[in-house]
Motif scaffolding. Structure first.
Motif, mmCIF file in Angstrom:
data_model
loop_
_atom_site.group_PDB
_atom_site.id
_atom_site.type_symbol
_atom_site.label_atom_id
_atom_site.label_comp_id
_atom_site.label_asym_id
_atom_site.label_seq_id
_atom_site.Cartn_x
_atom_site.Cartn_y
_atom_site.Cartn_z
ATOM 1 N N LEU A 57 15.914 46.972 10.164
ATOM 2 C CA LEU A 57 16.328 47.949 11.186
ATOM 3 C C LEU A 57 15.545 49.251 11.042
ATOM 4 C CD1 LEU A 57 20.188 47.366 11.227
ATOM 5 C CD2 LEU A 57 18.632 47.064 13.164
ATOM 6 N N ARG B 111 18.951 55.156 23.736
ATOM 7 C CA ARG B 111 18.344 53.889 23.339
ATOM 8 C C ARG B 111 19.051 52.749 24.063
ATOM 9 N NH1 ARG B 111 17.688 57.746 19.803
ATOM 10 N NH2 ARG B 111 15.947 57.739 18.336
ATOM 11 N N HIS B 112 19.149 52.905 25.371
ATOM 12 C CA HIS B 112 19.800 51.845 26.132
ATOM 13 C C HIS B 112 19.185 51.731 27.519
ATOM 14 C CE1 HIS B 112 22.051 54.759 28.554
ATOM 15 N NE2 HIS B 112 22.340 55.395 27.446
ATOM 16 N N ASP C 226 32.000 55.230 18.568
ATOM 17 C CA ASP C 226 30.720 54.763 19.117
ATOM 18 C C ASP C 226 30.041 53.966 17.999
ATOM 19 O OD1 ASP C 226 28.002 54.523 19.774
ATOM 20 O OD2 ASP C 226 27.967 56.417 20.864
ATOM 21 N N GLY D 138 27.250 52.281 16.464
ATOM 22 C CA GLY D 138 25.794 52.236 16.635
ATOM 23 C C GLY D 138 25.375 53.315 17.623
ATOM 24 N N CYS D 139 25.551 54.563 17.224
ATOM 25 C CA CYS D 139 25.469 55.684 18.185
ATOM 26 C C CYS D 139 24.057 56.145 18.471
ATOM 27 C CB CYS D 139 26.295 56.855 17.660
ATOM 28 S SG CYS D 139 25.742 57.458 16.043
ATOM 29 N N VAL E 162 25.036 58.957 24.272
ATOM 30 C CA VAL E 162 26.211 58.421 24.974
ATOM 31 C C VAL E 162 27.469 59.188 24.547
ATOM 32 C CG1 VAL E 162 27.528 56.327 25.459
ATOM 33 C CG2 VAL E 162 25.077 56.155 24.986
ATOM 34 N N ASP F 164 26.188 55.156 12.587
ATOM 35 C CA ASP F 164 24.894 54.486 12.713
ATOM 36 C C ASP F 164 24.312 54.270 11.321
ATOM 37 O OD1 ASP F 164 22.922 54.149 15.373
ATOM 38 O OD2 ASP F 164 21.874 54.096 13.440
ATOM 39 N N LEU F 165 23.493 53.236 11.224
ATOM 40 C CA LEU F 165 22.882 52.892 9.926
ATOM 41 C C LEU F 165 21.606 53.671 9.652
ATOM 42 C CD1 LEU F 165 23.281 49.023 9.811
ATOM 43 C CD2 LEU F 165 24.158 50.655 8.142
ATOM 44 N N MET F 166 21.055 54.302 10.670
ATOM 45 C CA MET F 166 19.795 55.038 10.486
ATOM 46 C C MET F 166 20.131 56.496 10.180
ATOM 47 S SD MET F 166 17.431 52.767 10.896
ATOM 48 C CE MET F 166 18.587 51.638 10.128
ATOM 49 N N HIS G 292 18.852 58.901 12.669
ATOM 50 C CA HIS G 292 19.599 58.969 13.931
ATOM 51 C C HIS G 292 20.805 59.893 13.761
ATOM 52 C CE1 HIS G 292 18.132 54.873 15.759
ATOM 53 N NE2 HIS G 292 17.211 55.805 15.765
ATOM 54 N N ASP H 210 28.128 51.267 8.525
ATOM 55 C CA ASP H 210 27.891 49.927 9.067
ATOM 56 C C ASP H 210 29.137 49.529 9.846
ATOM 57 O OD1 ASP H 210 27.633 47.240 9.560
ATOM 58 O OD2 ASP H 210 27.213 46.675 7.475
ATOM 59 N N HIS I 229 30.368 46.925 10.694
ATOM 60 C CA HIS I 229 31.114 45.744 10.240
ATOM 61 C C HIS I 229 32.206 46.137 9.243
ATOM 62 C CE1 HIS I 229 27.266 43.954 11.503
ATOM 63 N NE2 HIS I 229 27.901 42.810 11.615
ATOM 64 N N GLU J 270 24.821 48.347 23.532
ATOM 65 C CA GLU J 270 23.607 47.619 23.132
ATOM 66 C C GLU J 270 23.421 47.581 21.621
ATOM 67 O OE1 GLU J 270 20.330 48.843 25.747
ATOM 68 O OE2 GLU J 270 21.754 48.941 27.393
ATOM 69 N N THR J 271 24.524 47.377 20.907
ATOM 70 C CA THR J 271 24.432 47.322 19.448
ATOM 71 C C THR J 271 24.981 46.026 18.848
ATOM 72 O OG1 THR J 271 26.559 48.415 19.099
ATOM 73 C CG2 THR J 271 24.650 49.837 19.292
ATOM 74 N N HIS K 290 22.658 43.566 17.413
ATOM 75 C CA HIS K 290 22.109 43.795 16.076
ATOM 76 C C HIS K 290 23.047 43.280 14.966
ATOM 77 C CE1 HIS K 290 18.537 46.161 16.813
ATOM 78 N NE2 HIS K 290 19.174 47.062 17.506
#
Ligand SMILES: C[S@@+](CC[C@H](N)C(=O)[O-])C[C@H]1O[C@@H](n2cnc3c(N)ncnc32)[C@H](O)[C@@H]1O
Length: 285
Positions: A14, A35-36, A74, A76-77, A82, A98-100, A103, A126, A128, A144-145, A148
């Motif tokens: 990722l 990113r959508h 959110d 995976g923001c 958004v 978010d994992l980044m 970001h 994460d 999950h 849109e996450t 992933h």
């Protein structure tokens, strides 16, 4: 492709997707940090991609259908485009994960600049497996996450846990048709694309099975919308804009650094075999 759930987090993959300079430039300049994809109504010009992105965010807000001050996750923001939109337009209190790390930093900086830091919070995490208590949120969305997700069923179960009874879930994003229904050339295009973009979720579910995955996590499905016709104009416009630049980059062997451009071209080539879905679901009390 619904079987073998339970993959592992590919953080390095990722980071390669979202951290590459070309990809970041693409999202910053072309997508204004969103990113959508976008939503175009019949009769509207397909060339106005930024308007289409704002309209897609508005569709999400309508599907969430939550009153001001509702607490929303959110999942995976990205850089929080958004989240800020929903906070500013609808008065929602949005927590983005978010994992980044870059970001998350960017999302915080932009929220401060927009004076929305009291309504938006951004954290590394994460989706999950998050640390919030059961029932912490009135709404959860994934823009849109889920594609992933290394284990979409587990991510959906986590969303269910995090929602209060009566809480609402909205999932927006692409899903491929069952592979058996896909012609060989498109299948041959799809699989390396999923690898390059680190989209294991899109292997676990298809247009036919995602709804069952949502109900399997305990939700009542309120609506399963195939919204492809609203997304296609963006697909066509992006292809027209970037087909040639991408062909040139490819020729010079630089395509891997420009995954954003690659996705604009390959999503067009797959357009008859990938649907854009909007699932709205409720955690019954
Ligand atoms: C296509 S982008 C969408 C970003 C944002 N929703 C938007 O619409 O601008 C996907 C995002 O999901 C994040 N992501 C992917 N897997 C994740 C996970 N397991 N937990 C949290 N974030 C994740 C990525 O880092 C990336 O920022």
């Amino acid at each position: 492709m619904t079987g073998d759930v339970g993959g592992e987090l590919d953080l390095g993959g990722l980071r390669r997707v979202y951290g590459t300079r070309g990809h970041r430039l693409f999202y910053t300049l072309v997508c204004r940090r969103a990113r959508h994809w976008g939503w175009t109504e019949p009769g509207q010009s397909k060339w106005r991609c930024w308007r289409a992105q704002r309209q897609l965010e508005a569709v999400l807000g309508r599907k969430l259908a939550l009153p001001p001050d509702s607490r929303v996750l959110d999942a995976g923001c990205g850089s929080g485009v958004v989240a800020r939109r929903l906070a500013a337009r609808l008065g929602l209190r949005v927590t983005g994960v978010d994992l980044m790390d870059f970001h998350v930093r960017e999302a915080r900086r932009l929220s401060t600049r927009a004076a929305l830091e009291d309504r938006t919070t951004f954290t590394w995490g994460d989706f999950h497996d998050l640390e919030y208590a059961d029932g912490s949120f009135d709404g959860v969305y994934a823009m849109e996450t889920l594609c992933h997700a290394y284990d979409p069923g587990r991510a959906l179960a986590e969303f269910h846990r995090l929602l209060r009874p009566g809480g609402r879930l909205v999932l927006l994003g692409p899903a491929a048709v069952p592979r058996a229904e896909m012609p060989a050339p498109q299948r041959a295009l799809l699989e390396p694309f999923l690898d390059a973009m680190v989209l294991p979720g899109a292997r676990h579910y298809t247009t036919r099975t995602l709804g069952a995955l949502v109900t399997g996590a305990g939700f009542r499905l309120e609506e399963e919308l195939d919204a492809t016709r609203y997304y296609l104009p963006t697909t066509e416009a992006l292809y027209a804009y970037f087909r040639l630049p991408y062909a040139v980059l490819r020729r010079f062997g630089a395509a891997e650094r420009w995954l954003g451009l690659r996705s604009t071209v390959e999503m067009y080539e797959l357009r008859h075999h990938v649907a854009w879905m909007v699932h709205t679901a409720v955690k019954d009390g």
